[in-house]
Design a protein around this motif. Sequence first.
Motif, PDB file in Angstrom:
ATOM      1  N   VAL A 212     -22.465   1.063  16.384  1.00 45.72           N
ATOM      2  CA  VAL A 212     -21.659   0.017  16.006  1.00 45.72           C
ATOM      3  C   VAL A 212     -21.496  -0.239  14.620  1.00 45.72           C
ATOM      4  O   VAL A 212     -22.280  -0.016  13.781  1.00 45.72           O
ATOM      5  N   THR A 213     -20.132  -0.760  14.295  1.00 46.26           N
ATOM      6  CA  THR A 213     -20.220  -1.439  13.135  1.00 46.26           C
ATOM      7  C   THR A 213     -19.680  -2.816  12.799  1.00 46.26           C
ATOM      8  O   THR A 213     -18.834  -3.139  13.546  1.00 46.26           O
ATOM      9  N   VAL A 214     -20.371  -3.734  12.385  1.00 51.28           N
ATOM     10  CA  VAL A 214     -19.828  -5.088  12.322  1.00 51.28           C
ATOM     11  C   VAL A 214     -19.503  -5.627  10.824  1.00 51.28           C
ATOM     12  O   VAL A 214     -20.172  -4.817   9.737  1.00 51.28           O
ATOM     13  N   ALA A 215     -19.254  -6.905  10.866  1.00 49.21           N
ATOM     14  CA  ALA A 215     -18.978  -7.457   9.418  1.00 49.21           C
ATOM     15  C   ALA A 215     -18.929  -8.874   9.550  1.00 49.21           C
ATOM     16  O   ALA A 215     -18.805  -9.550  10.561  1.00 49.21           O
ATOM     17  N   GLY A 216     -19.492  -9.458   8.577  1.00 47.81           N
ATOM     18  CA  GLY A 216     -19.577 -10.842   8.359  1.00 47.81           C
ATOM     19  C   GLY A 216     -20.477 -11.562   7.486  1.00 47.81           C
ATOM     20  O   GLY A 216     -20.503 -10.738   6.225  1.00 47.81           O
ATOM     21  N   PHE A 217     -21.019 -12.637   7.606  1.00 47.04           N
ATOM     22  CA  PHE A 217     -21.411 -13.401   6.561  1.00 47.04           C
ATOM     23  C   PHE A 217     -23.122 -13.490   7.079  1.00 47.04           C
ATOM     24  O   PHE A 217     -23.252 -13.584   8.177  1.00 47.04           O
ATOM     25  N   VAL A 218     -23.936 -13.474   5.697  1.00 47.89           N
ATOM     26  CA  VAL A 218     -25.193 -13.758   6.302  1.00 47.89           C
ATOM     27  C   VAL A 218     -25.694 -14.909   6.640  1.00 47.89           C
ATOM     28  O   VAL A 218     -25.654 -16.081   5.775  1.00 47.89           O
ATOM     29  N   GLN A 219     -26.242 -15.499   7.903  1.00 49.86           N
ATOM     30  CA  GLN A 219     -26.695 -16.601   8.130  1.00 49.86           C
ATOM     31  C   GLN A 219     -28.287 -16.889   7.825  1.00 49.86           C
ATOM     32  O   GLN A 219     -28.410 -18.064   7.332  1.00 49.86           O
ATOM     33  N   ARG A 220     -28.989 -15.867   7.805  1.00 52.99           N
ATOM     34  CA  ARG A 220     -30.322 -15.840   7.710  1.00 52.99           C
ATOM     35  C   ARG A 220     -31.054 -14.651   7.289  1.00 52.99           C
ATOM     36  O   ARG A 220     -30.676 -13.385   7.772  1.00 52.99           O
ATOM     37  N   VAL A 221     -31.925 -14.558   6.372  1.00 59.17           N
ATOM     38  CA  VAL A 221     -32.726 -13.595   6.039  1.00 59.17           C
ATOM     39  C   VAL A 221     -34.262 -13.707   6.224  1.00 59.17           C
ATOM     40  O   VAL A 221     -34.790 -14.678   5.900  1.00 59.17           O
ATOM     41  N   ARG A 222     -34.752 -12.701   7.068  1.00 60.84           N
ATOM     42  CA  ARG A 222     -36.346 -12.801   7.153  1.00 60.84           C
ATOM     43  C   ARG A 222     -36.740 -11.587   6.666  1.00 60.84           C
ATOM     44  O   ARG A 222     -36.642 -10.418   7.337  1.00 60.84           O
ATOM     45  N   ASP A 223     -37.657 -11.630   5.745  1.00 60.96           N
ATOM     46  CA  ASP A 223     -38.263 -10.450   4.898  1.00 60.96           C
ATOM     47  C   ASP A 223     -39.786 -10.308   5.447  1.00 60.96           C
ATOM     48  O   ASP A 223     -40.620 -11.208   5.030  1.00 60.96           O
ATOM     49  N   LYS A 224     -40.135  -9.390   6.302  1.00 62.93           N
ATOM     50  CA  LYS A 224     -41.300  -9.259   6.362  1.00 62.93           C
ATOM     51  C   LYS A 224     -42.117  -7.896   5.828  1.00 62.93           C
ATOM     52  O   LYS A 224     -42.688  -7.210   6.600  1.00 62.93           O
ATOM     53  N   GLY A 225     -41.607  -8.103   4.571  1.00 61.86           N
ATOM     54  CA  GLY A 225     -42.329  -6.568   3.989  1.00 61.86           C
ATOM     55  C   GLY A 225     -41.562  -5.457   4.464  1.00 61.86           C
ATOM     56  O   GLY A 225     -40.383  -5.227   3.864  1.00 61.86           O
ATOM     57  N   SER A 226     -42.296  -4.851   5.088  1.00 58.10           N
ATOM     58  CA  SER A 226     -41.699  -3.432   5.524  1.00 58.10           C
ATOM     59  C   SER A 226     -40.792  -3.608   6.841  1.00 58.10           C
ATOM     60  O   SER A 226     -40.223  -2.550   7.219  1.00 58.10           O
ATOM     61  N   LEU A 227     -40.354  -4.850   7.067  1.00 62.64           N
ATOM     62  CA  LEU A 227     -39.507  -4.916   8.133  1.00 62.64           C
ATOM     63  C   LEU A 227     -38.616  -6.189   7.878  1.00 62.64           C
ATOM     64  O   LEU A 227     -39.170  -7.267   7.175  1.00 62.64           O
ATOM     65  N   MET A 228     -37.476  -6.174   7.990  1.00 63.05           N
ATOM     66  CA  MET A 228     -36.532  -7.101   7.567  1.00 63.05           C
ATOM     67  C   MET A 228     -35.517  -7.375   8.656  1.00 63.05           C
ATOM     68  O   MET A 228     -34.965  -6.420   9.352  1.00 63.05           O
ATOM     69  N   PHE A 229     -34.996  -8.836   8.782  1.00 65.20           N
ATOM     70  CA  PHE A 229     -34.035  -9.157   9.603  1.00 65.20           C
ATOM     71  C   PHE A 229     -33.033  -9.905   9.136  1.00 65.20           C
ATOM     72  O   PHE A 229     -33.457 -10.736   8.307  1.00 65.20           O
ATOM     73  N   VAL A 230     -32.098  -9.401   9.338  1.00 62.15           N
ATOM     74  CA  VAL A 230     -30.583 -10.329   8.733  1.00 62.15           C
ATOM     75  C   VAL A 230     -29.804 -10.690   9.917  1.00 62.15           C
ATOM     76  O   VAL A 230     -29.422  -9.946  10.859  1.00 62.15           O
ATOM     77  N   ASP A 231     -29.605 -11.974   9.780  1.00 65.24           N
ATOM     78  CA  ASP A 231     -28.565 -12.740  11.228  1.00 65.24           C
ATOM     79  C   ASP A 231     -27.255 -12.550  10.260  1.00 65.24           C
ATOM     80  O   ASP A 231     -26.974 -13.213   9.477  1.00 65.24           O
ATOM     81  N   LEU A 232     -26.483 -11.868  11.200  1.00 69.18           N
ATOM     82  CA  LEU A 232     -24.988 -11.524  10.402  1.00 69.18           C
ATOM     83  C   LEU A 232     -24.269 -12.483  11.456  1.00 69.18           C
ATOM     84  O   LEU A 232     -24.092 -12.345  12.619  1.00 69.18           O
ATOM     85  N   ARG A 233     -23.176 -13.298  10.643  1.00 62.52           N
ATOM     86  CA  ARG A 233     -22.308 -13.976  11.628  1.00 62.52           C
ATOM     87  C   ARG A 233     -20.839 -13.933  11.490  1.00 62.52           C
ATOM     88  O   ARG A 233     -20.277 -13.505  10.244  1.00 62.52           O
ATOM     89  N   ASP A 234     -20.091 -13.889  12.315  1.00 64.25           N
ATOM     90  CA  ASP A 234     -18.470 -14.068  12.263  1.00 64.25           C
ATOM     91  C   ASP A 234     -18.141 -14.988  13.016  1.00 64.25           C
ATOM     92  O   ASP A 234     -18.927 -15.788  13.659  1.00 64.25           O
TER      93      ASP A 234
END
Lengths: 592, 592
Positions: free
Chosen positions: A24-46
């Motif tokens: 899938v391909t999505v697009a939007g604004f970053v709501q939140r970034v959680r950087d756990k070193g070798s693992l990263m989560f980004v909440d993308l918002r539209d």
Amino acid sequence: MLDTMKGLKRTHYCGEVEGIGSTVTVAGFVQRVRDKGSLMFVDLRDRTGIVQLVFDDTTEPAVFEKAKQIKSEYVLMAQGLLRERESKNNDIKTGNVEILVTDLRILSMAQTTPFEIVNDTKTNEELRLKYRYLDLRRKKLQDNLIMRHRIAKTAREYFYDNGFLEIETPMMMKSTPEGARDYLVPSRVHEGKFYALPQSPQIYKQLLMISGFDRYIQLARCFRDEDLRADRQPEFTQIDLEMSFMDVDEILELTEGFIKKLMKDVLDVDITTPLPRLTYNDAMSRYGSDKPDTRFGMEIQDLSDIVKDTEFSVFSSAIAAGGSVRAIVAKNAAGVLTRKEIDKLTEFSKGIGAKGLAYIRWHDDAPNCSFAKFLKEGELDAILSHLGCEKGDVVLIVADKNKVTLPVLGALRLKVGKQIGIVPDSGYNFLWITEFPFFEWDDESESWLAMHHPFTMPMEECLEYLDTDKGKVRAKAYDLVLNGIELCSGSIRITDPELQERMFRLLGLTDKEIEEKFGFLVDAYKYAAPPHGGLGIGLDRLSMLLCGADSLRDVVAFPKVKDASELMSQCPSAVDDKQLEELHIRTVVSEE
Amino acid sequence: MLDTMKGLKRTHYCGEVEGIGSTVTVAGFVQRVRDKGSLMFVDLRDRTGIVQLVFDDTTEPAVFEKAKQIKSEYVLMAQGLLRERESKNNDIKTGNVEILVTDLRILSMAQTTPFEIVNDTKTNEELRLKYRYLDLRRKKLQDNLIMRHRIAKTAREYFYDNGFLEIETPMMMKSTPEGARDYLVPSRVHEGKFYALPQSPQIYKQLLMISGFDRYIQLARCFRDEDLRADRQPEFTQIDLEMSFMDVDEILELTEGFIKKLMKDVLDVDITTPLPRLTYNDAMSRYGSDKPDTRFGMEIQDLSDIVKDTEFSVFSSAIAAGGSVRAIVAKNAAGVLTRKEIDKLTEFSKGIGAKGLAYIRWHDDAPNCSFAKFLKEGELDAILSHLGCEKGDVVLIVADKNKVTLPVLGALRLKVGKQIGIVPDSGYNFLWITEFPFFEWDDESESWLAMHHPFTMPMEECLEYLDTDKGKVRAKAYDLVLNGIELCSGSIRITDPELQERMFRLLGLTDKEIEEKFGFLVDAYKYAAPPHGGLGIGLDRLSMLLCGADSLRDVVAFPKVKDASELMSQCPSAVDDKQLEELHIRTVVSEE
């Protein structure tokens, strides 16, 4: 260096991703970034919601490195594998899935925003209005504008399906200030002359009926240069309707059909039609208001007959002067409405025109009555019994002309109702108010004004009072009220040019004024007109109520504040002298 | 005494009556009365059509007597038996039936109208505009406004279905005059300050993208205080669109989908998509216009290479100066384009900037060439052969800078095309023009202006020329052209705040002006923006073209005339001094 979208095309909105196992391909604004070193989560918002992007040790190093640059509110496009999530988040629609990103594009970078883009913001409204474009990123405001879009869409669908044509009327029209002040637009071509922005398309829509368009709708921008209260905007939008060959009942019925459909489609709420109706007179005597909130009782009761012989001169003289003595009973309110609270209510009542407030507070064994010493034996009992009053209740009584007793008790009813917690937060009590007075006496100008507008048709049976007793003339005018707020206002129009001229004269216009301002309209009716009437539904208020918003500013994309300015662009603003010169005007600024 | 509608309710529109043998009720205006003594026919008209009412010897005497009073344009309601007609009228939908009236109501009487309400009116437009409400009774204008309603409805449906949200933007905004003059609105609260009416919602819709609304539509009223030409109105309506995460191709594709649906739904015409595209440069060199009518050929041909060595100094010096020699060939036109006609075309060309017009007219055996004496042997043949010119043809040649040759030949192409009858009356040739220049040199102000608007994104490959060769900078801007008329205009926007500031500066704005006028917009982009672009489709022009109307005035309910006044209400008009005083302005009227 920013990325481009080249080679990517959005396949899903964030809140609508589906198809586990697919790309899938999505697009939007970053709501939140959680950087756990070798693992990263980004909440993308539209505008539809949020989806979680994941970067882990399987992610290509170049992509992972880019992900490390991401900050809040950056704009991204991301392609990847949609997969089930380990730790599910049931709070959001897409909380069970995540996207393992294989292609990441940083399309735009954001400075740190002056406030955090979160739903329950604590930031003061002024700052948020200055950065309105950021405030509008909040889900709440996005949802409100989406709801407003749906309301407008439903209105168009319903009325189009019923044969209404949307016809645009001019925004630059003739100034005929009647009710509110006009906003004016100086003409460049015609020196010293002005256009006005419409207070409503009233005259044009009537002309469209004369032209035979039969059913007209327009979602029309209207303008009133009034001192702004909390719930006003200098420009607002009206679902503006006019229809031919229909009388009051048919117009109300058609409008009810819209309300029913709207509530179902937009809120999934079932509304029973026909909606209740009250005449203006009944609404005033029962609720002390022409826009009563009927979600609770505590109706006004008339004590005049009961107390007409009392020696308490406040009561008897009010009655003798043609007024009345009326009361509301706050059930089980004696605990909340202490003497001190009642004193405050007395002040409140005086502030809105009452001479005072009499009361009976039955807290302890015996009722405490503010006018007990004036009463003969049995009179208090008669009052209490007439009112159905019991131990625990508080009675508030106003004695005066009806013009005072009713609105004061109406206001007390609302105030006390909230105070003692009997006004429900929810519920949709729609109600028609009909048979409004045509005239209303204006103390300031000492003249009769049109309560609705001068094109409103008086009820046939009232025509005989036009010269003799104007206060008695009722009109074919109607308002739709929701939970105590006027949503819509309309009337049947005068189609007889002679009667129209007569009404203008009764409203104090000279023949010259009639000719200059409304000559073309009166003329138009001389070439025959179908019986017609219509209404305007306030789209802003309707949206506010259906969104459960506190302010019109929450349902208008770029609102103005109380002083009619817009804080973001800082308008109104000074303009070049050259512009004014071309418009043949000069500013006259006071010296202070 | 007029009748009321009491007890009657319309069952059918006049043009839609059906159910022979049943009782129907209709309402409308009297188109025509034919009184044949004991037999009377009345044509009743509403917006859907006409139905015939009949009164005969079976009609109740009271009804018959009332029918005798009917005159043209009276408003009636009538109930009766729908029956088959003896003498059928195949010109109208309901020409096979008639209503034998049993209940007749005269609801409104009409004076004799100042002109007859017929479709093919000969009345001059000024009188008809004064009585616009009567002119609007004509079927043609009614059908036009109904068509306009359908076009707007289709636009909303299509774009709503594609995820666009209709969001209203302010009508009272900040004055930032760039292209046209602003209409201004003086502020009462803020002395000496003004709002402007929007020339378009451009800035607001870009802000909505920054806010993340993703896809925006608004049928937006726009205002430009320009000197009015025949095809302009001071206020007009735009189908205004903006969308995120899409580049040029996707935007054009989506718009084409709308055009296809619109033509099918409204006119039942099939349009092939994708629509043809031409770059601005190609359009200019082939048609001498950025809005070419491609319904016919007669494209411009370049003769420069062929004539570059000629001794005819008009040609050689034009080429030497970096210009060109170009021609159009009017096939088989030598009969119509006599020497006299060509002389007129020469005058026309001079009037629009050419120094002269060279020609070859091949009417008789030998071609007649206006510059023959300058040619060496074989040169004329080379020209004719290069152009594919045959006996019967006329060649028109302009030699000058490209800035002159192309538009002059473009104008000649249109003029001659009409003159010789090769421009079809029908057909819908849609065409995209892309890659417009960003800058356009303005001789008057001796400065570079933005051809589209200053928010337009230059093409990436042109950024290098920004400082060195502005004329070479092309933009991601596109127009949609229909039969030689610009219908729609749009672009991808600049989303990089630094580039935006740079473009403002290149357009001659000082830092102070940038800050004052567009500071909030530049700021907004600092908080990240999705790539976005959009367009505005002229609803008035689109309606005019689809209605086959000659003038915008025929698709606007209450149009203004060339001097921006409205003849019916006579606005603009003088206003009370009190109004001006409250607005802190004074008029400055010249003395003549």
